[in-house]
Scaffold this motif. Structure first.
Motif, mmCIF file in Angstrom:
data_model
loop_
_atom_site.group_PDB
_atom_site.id
_atom_site.type_symbol
_atom_site.label_atom_id
_atom_site.label_comp_id
_atom_site.label_asym_id
_atom_site.label_seq_id
_atom_site.Cartn_x
_atom_site.Cartn_y
_atom_site.Cartn_z
ATOM 1 N N MET A 74 0.843 -1.152 0.000
ATOM 2 C CA MET A 74 0.000 0.000 0.000
ATOM 3 C C MET A 74 0.899 1.230 0.000
ATOM 4 S SD MET A 74 -2.867 -1.587 2.459
ATOM 5 C CE MET A 74 -1.828 -2.850 3.118
ATOM 6 N N VAL A 75 1.117 1.708 -1.178
ATOM 7 C CA VAL A 75 2.077 2.783 -1.388
ATOM 8 C C VAL A 75 1.343 4.112 -1.512
ATOM 9 C CG1 VAL A 75 3.920 3.618 -2.876
ATOM 10 C CG2 VAL A 75 3.599 1.166 -2.570
ATOM 11 N N SER A 76 1.733 5.074 -0.679
ATOM 12 C CA SER A 76 1.098 6.384 -0.741
ATOM 13 C C SER A 76 2.048 7.470 -1.245
ATOM 14 C CB SER A 76 0.546 6.770 0.634
ATOM 15 O OG SER A 76 1.567 6.730 1.598
ATOM 16 N N HIS A 77 3.344 7.203 -1.233
ATOM 17 C CA HIS A 77 4.332 8.161 -1.741
ATOM 18 C C HIS A 77 5.024 7.530 -2.952
ATOM 19 C CE1 HIS A 77 3.844 9.371 2.495
ATOM 20 N NE2 HIS A 77 3.944 10.582 1.980
ATOM 21 N N CYS A 78 4.806 8.127 -4.122
ATOM 22 C CA CYS A 78 5.313 7.524 -5.357
ATOM 23 C C CYS A 78 6.795 7.792 -5.582
ATOM 24 C CB CYS A 78 4.502 8.036 -6.543
ATOM 25 S SG CYS A 78 2.730 7.678 -6.373
ATOM 26 N N LYS A 79 7.252 8.971 -5.258
ATOM 27 C CA LYS A 79 8.672 9.325 -5.372
ATOM 28 C C LYS A 79 9.205 9.506 -3.962
ATOM 29 C CE LYS A 79 8.765 9.702 -9.873
ATOM 30 N NZ LYS A 79 9.427 8.716 -10.677
ATOM 31 N N PHE A 98 12.469 -8.903 -13.183
ATOM 32 C CA PHE A 98 12.653 -10.325 -12.907
ATOM 33 C C PHE A 98 11.392 -11.031 -12.409
ATOM 34 C CE2 PHE A 98 16.667 -8.128 -12.341
ATOM 35 C CZ PHE A 98 17.475 -8.834 -13.213
ATOM 36 N N ILE A 99 10.521 -10.302 -11.713
ATOM 37 C CA ILE A 99 9.289 -10.895 -11.181
ATOM 38 C C ILE A 99 8.143 -9.900 -11.319
ATOM 39 C CG2 ILE A 99 10.506 -12.362 -9.511
ATOM 40 C CD1 ILE A 99 9.608 -10.355 -7.323
ATOM 41 N N ASP A 100 6.919 -10.415 -11.245
ATOM 42 C CA ASP A 100 5.748 -9.540 -11.232
ATOM 43 C C ASP A 100 5.638 -8.880 -9.865
ATOM 44 O OD1 ASP A 100 4.999 -10.243 -13.816
ATOM 45 O OD2 ASP A 100 3.749 -11.902 -13.120
ATOM 46 N N VAL A 101 5.397 -7.585 -9.854
ATOM 47 C CA VAL A 101 5.200 -6.842 -8.612
ATOM 48 C C VAL A 101 3.904 -6.055 -8.750
ATOM 49 C CG1 VAL A 101 6.112 -5.065 -7.070
ATOM 50 C CG2 VAL A 101 7.691 -6.633 -8.212
ATOM 51 N N ASP A 102 2.938 -6.365 -7.904
ATOM 52 C CA ASP A 102 1.680 -5.623 -7.881
ATOM 53 C C ASP A 102 1.789 -4.533 -6.830
ATOM 54 O OD1 ASP A 102 0.636 -7.323 -9.788
ATOM 55 O OD2 ASP A 102 -0.397 -8.593 -8.330
ATOM 56 N N ILE A 103 1.369 -3.332 -7.195
ATOM 57 C CA ILE A 103 1.454 -2.198 -6.276
ATOM 58 C C ILE A 103 0.043 -1.737 -5.929
ATOM 59 C CG2 ILE A 103 2.273 0.167 -5.962
ATOM 60 C CD1 ILE A 103 4.543 -0.535 -7.932
ATOM 61 N N TYR A 104 -0.230 -1.703 -4.635
ATOM 62 C CA TYR A 104 -1.517 -1.246 -4.114
ATOM 63 C C TYR A 104 -1.361 0.170 -3.584
ATOM 64 C CZ TYR A 104 -3.593 -5.887 -4.322
ATOM 65 O OH TYR A 104 -4.106 -7.079 -4.753
ATOM 66 N N GLY A 105 -2.390 0.983 -3.753
ATOM 67 C CA GLY A 105 -2.374 2.338 -3.214
ATOM 68 C C GLY A 105 -2.303 3.386 -4.305
ATOM 69 N N CYS A 142 -0.006 4.823 -5.810
ATOM 70 C CA CYS A 142 1.027 4.713 -6.841
ATOM 71 C C CYS A 142 0.905 3.466 -7.708
ATOM 72 C CB CYS A 142 2.401 4.730 -6.182
ATOM 73 S SG CYS A 142 2.636 6.131 -5.080
ATOM 74 N N GLY A 143 -0.135 2.683 -7.499
ATOM 75 C CA GLY A 143 -0.252 1.438 -8.243
ATOM 76 C C GLY A 143 -1.580 1.279 -8.947
ATOM 77 N N LEU A 144 -1.749 0.119 -9.539
ATOM 78 C CA LEU A 144 -2.975 -0.192 -10.272
ATOM 79 C C LEU A 144 -4.083 -0.720 -9.378
ATOM 80 C CD1 LEU A 144 -1.385 -2.022 -13.354
ATOM 81 C CD2 LEU A 144 -2.175 0.351 -13.213
#
Length: 95
Positions: free
Chosen positions: A1-6, A21-28, A30-32
């Motif tokens: 759960m990402v709230s700060h993108c940079k 190298f791997i799939d990374v799902d981003i919640y919040g 900054c993500g989808l």
């Protein structure tokens, strides 16, 4: 759960490299994927769909650990940490 993108710690660069190298799902913000910050159902959804939780700090500080690291200990998720703290001094032994 990402709230700060940079971030000052450049965690977004590390995640971009990891995604090669791997799939990374981003919640919040900054993500989808979206999940309310304090929604306990969110943790259950993560637990059902993932084995690992990337717990990367905004900044690399030796005296700060995100509360999300402790929250996931109640779930069947393995935290992967990136930050400046001495995690072995605060997390369960051999983790």
């Amino acid at each position: 759960m990402v709230s700060h993108c940079k971030t000052a710690g450049k965690r977004e660069d590390y995640v971009a490299e990891l995604k090669a190298f791997i799939d990374v799902d981003i919640y919040g913000r900054c993500g989808l994927y979206q999940c309310a910050k304090n929604d306990m159902n969110c943790w259950k959804i993560l637990e059902q769909n993932y084995k690992f939780y990337l717990s990367f700090e905004n900044s690399i500080c030796s005296h700060y650990v995100t509360e999300k690291l402790f929250a996931i200990l109640d779930y069947d998720l393995i935290p992967v940490v990136f930050g400046g703290a001495n995690y072995s001094s605060i997390m369960p032994p051999h983790s």
